[in-house]
Design an enzyme around this catalytic site. Structure first.
Site, PDB file in Angstrom:
ATOM      1  CE  LYS A   1      72.225  35.368  11.068  1.00 36.64           C
ATOM      2  NZ  LYS A   1      72.447  33.826  11.797  1.00 36.64           N
TER       3      LYS A   1
ATOM      4  CE  LYS B   1      45.439  52.125 -21.384  1.00 41.12           C
ATOM      5  NZ  LYS B   1      46.378  53.032 -20.580  1.00 41.12           N
TER       6      LYS B   1
ATOM      7  CE  LYS C   1      41.585  54.430 -20.759  1.00 41.59           C
ATOM      8  NZ  LYS C   1      42.728  54.191 -19.500  1.00 41.59           N
TER       9      LYS C   1
ATOM     10  CG  LEU D   1      48.918  52.567 -26.594  1.00 39.43           C
ATOM     11  CD1 LEU D   1      48.325  50.732 -25.605  1.00 39.43           C
ATOM     12  CD2 LEU D   1      49.549  51.791 -28.062  1.00 39.43           C
TER      13      LEU D   1
END
Length: 664
Positions: free
Chosen positions: A33, A122, A314, A81
């Site tokens: 508020k 990542k 990965k 990358l």
């Protein structure tokens, strides 16, 4: 008026601080508020004064539709990358780093520190680049694009409440980050959406690639920042220092940042990140491992695409089962005929998968893949999905996949060589010739402007182009007979073909389409052997001495130039006026040739990148740290600790005016 402006500045500073506490720190110091009352007061003052500060929080409101995306040239390149699929590949990368560091330390008194890595998550979102000016104001945001040129998404980024519109910094910087959509924001959006989003990544990418800023704002994106890509201020000694700077600037940053001194620790952190993957409120698809020390990064350097000092690990992709409907056989530039699976469409990793690679007939037999069977499909690293195997219970109603005996395009008999089938009809097999021409004309090759695959198809079908050399025999009146080729377009293509005759040797080597030879390898070959004749006559033993050329690539190059048809084609190109050249860069004698120079402070006539390029063009080596081996320290305004170190070591210090006088 002045009192109102002062009050506006006060409100803007307060509201931005409150937003930082609420959205970034998750620790608000006032109620919603109270915030709303101050915000409304600011809106009223902006209407009365008709003045809006560029970093006012009212600028976050998406209330316009843009006409188009404009291009933006990044001050510092945004690199992709390299990727590691497993620990073996990661350790190979680590060992390469160790080797370079050991070689450097054995030859230099200015030793590199022990190798340390920083591990972070990542994020699976959209890479963004935010530019802040010397007043700390956000002046531009852009997508990665090519890494050199992106698209301006400033208005879209301003809708992300965690991204500060102003920071406490007095130098131009570019910070790189990842715009993401949280799972919470995704669920809230889909509750009211007419067309629900399919996944978080597309939600984020679609928001930032949307010209309707209201729609961008509705998706309530977040962001994490992790890199300073361009910096006109004091240089960083290491990545930890850079990350502290990012955090101190009030830019949102993920709390998980781990320092590792060996690969065992790196592996442990990767395992931890993967273990918490599903618990996070946002998507990640791996871990990023970077070298901590900035000077070590400079020594490790870059490939054409990637920094050698960073790598992405990965995570294993998710898999899904669907039905194999058919197999399509395609012919590549080399004549290789490869199978592609046509699948019953299925969602995998946020993408609708309809096709998958089958590699070759041996792969098909090994995996027992059959038509009509249910197959296990994996999508990994944004490449074409791959069939990993079959559901055994689905094989009863399936059919064997038959290897072709004729080319699906020209009907020539196929020849088997190892596990692959080849069409040897190089002169009249359309896909082979078309793809060869397109590759030859591409920007990184002969750079024939205005050339497209559609053009190549017409040249093959209508003008009977049967070799690369035939391109240089085309006449304007022949082009005028092709679809959509008027006088100007025809003349432009003729001019572009003629202009391509004078090309650098590396581009010509790449244009020839040697198997396994990309642009970087072509550049390396030229740097090593200097002339086309030397490259043609080199041995496998000599080829493996070229950086990053192993025995397989060396044999590809050697075999290519042993082919009489290829040699004949090259000779015809040369006879038609193609003149590939190689010029070693000549540097005139100057005071900075072969000198080691360190730059500190802000220069009036050069950005940090420009002065580095200038010094290197003079034959100087640019270093990031001062040592007794430093020849000069070039000092600008507000120099950092490097200036003090230079005085301490007795290194010669010059200012910008002295530098300019020396190179006149």
């Amino acid at each position: 008026m002045d009192n109102k402006l002062e009050k506006m500045k006060e409100l803007v500073e307060e509201l931005n601080q409150y937003a930082y506490e609420y959205y970034v720190l998750d620790n608000p110091s006032i109620s919603d508020k109270e915030y709303d009352l101050k915000y409304d007061e600011l809106v009223i003052l902006e209407k009365k004064t008709e003045v809006t500060l560029p970093y006012s929080p009212t600028q976050r409101v998406g209330d316009k539709i843009l006409g188009e995306f404009s291009k933006y040239t990044h001050k510092g390149r945004l690199w992709s990358l390299d990727k590691a699929q497993n620990m073996e590949q990661l350790i190979e990368w680590h060992n390469r780093n160790l080797k370079v560091i050991e070689q450097y330390n054995s030859m230099s008194e200015d030793k590199l520190p022990e190798l340390r890595y920083i591990v972070t998550k990542k994020f699976d979102g959209l890479t963004v680049n935010c530019t802040y000016d010397e007043n700390g104001i956000l002046i531009k945001s852009a997508t990665r694009g090519t890494g050199i040129i992106g698209e301006d998404i400033t208005a879209q980024i301003k809708t992300i409440k965690t991204v500060p519109l102003k920071i406490k910094n007095n130098h131009i910087i570019e910070v790189h980050g990842e715009a993401i959509m949280t799972k919470t924001a995704f669920e809230e959006y889909n509750k009211a959406a007419q067309v629900p989003l399919k996944n978080l990544r597309n939600g984020a990418a679609g928001a930032l690639r949307n010209l309707d800023i209201k729609e961008t704002a509705r998706r309530n994106l977040s962001a994490f920042f992790y890199d300073v890509g361009y910096n006109e201020g004091s240089e960083f000694k290491n990545y930890r220092e850079m990350m502290n700077f990012i955090r101190n600037m009030g830019l949102p940053q993920d709390k998980y940042i781990k320092e590792c001194t060996n690969m065992e620790e790196v592996e442990k952190e990767i395992e931890y990140i993967e273990s918490i993957r599903e618990e996070l409120d946002y998507d990640i698809d791996g871990a990023v491992i970077v070298v901590d020390d900035i000077k070590t990064r400079e020594i490790l350097g870059y490939t054409i695409k990637f920094p050698k000092w960073a790598i992405a690990y990965k995570f294993e992709a998710k898999e899904i089962t669907t039905r194999l409907l058919d197999v399509e056989w395609n012919v590549g530039r080399s004549g290789r005929v490869t199978p592609t699976a046509l699948l019953e469409p299925v969602e995998l990793g946020g993408v609708t998968v309809k096709r998958a690679t089958l590699n070759n007939m041996d792969d098909i037999k090994r995996k027992n893949v059959k038509l009509g069977a249910k197959v296990l499909v994996r999508r990994s690293n944004d490449v074409i999905p791959e069939i990993m195997g079959v559901a055994e219970e689905s094989l009863e109603e399936s059919k064997e996949i038959q290897a072709p005996d004729r080319c699906p395009y020209c009907n020539s008999h196929l020849v088997q060589n190892g596990v692959h089938y080849y069409c040897e009809n190089t002169l009249s097999c359309k896909p082979q010739m078309v793809k060869s021409i397109v590759h030859f004309a591409s920007r990184e090759a002969m750079n024939i402007a205005g050339f497209s695959e559609k053009t190549a198809e017409q040249l093959f079908e209508k003008l009977d182009i049967k070799s690369i050399a035939d391109l240089y025999k085309i006449k304007k009146e022949e082009l005028l007979t092709l679809e959509k080729f008027k006088d100007k377009k025809s003349q432009n293509l003729i001019n572009a073909i003629q202009n391509s005759k004078n090309c650098d040797l590396a581009s010509f080597i790449y244009a020839l389409g040697i198997p396994n030879v990309g642009k970087k390898t072509a550049n390396d070959l030229v740097m090593k052997f200097k002339t086309l004749e030397s490259i043609k006559n080199t041995t496998i033993e000599q080829l493996v001495e070229v950086p990053d050329v192993g025995e397989i690539v060396a044999k590809s190059i050697y075999d290519f130039f042993e082919d009489e048809k290829i040699i004949s084609n090259i000779e015809e190109l040369l006879n038609l006026g193609v003149k590939p050249y190689y010029e070693e860069e000549r540097i005139d004698e100057n005071p900075f040739m072969d000198k080691t120079i360190v730059v500190t402070g802000s220069l009036n006539n050069y950005s940090r990148g420009e002065i580095k390029d200038k010094l290197q063009s003079l034959g100087a080596k640019v270093s990031s740290s001062v040592s007794k081996n430093t020849d000069y320290v070039l000092v600008g305004e507000k120099p950092g600790s490097k200036y003090e170190k230079a005085i301490e070591l007795g290194v010669k210090v010059i200012n910008e005016e002295e530098f300019s006088n020396k190179i006149k």
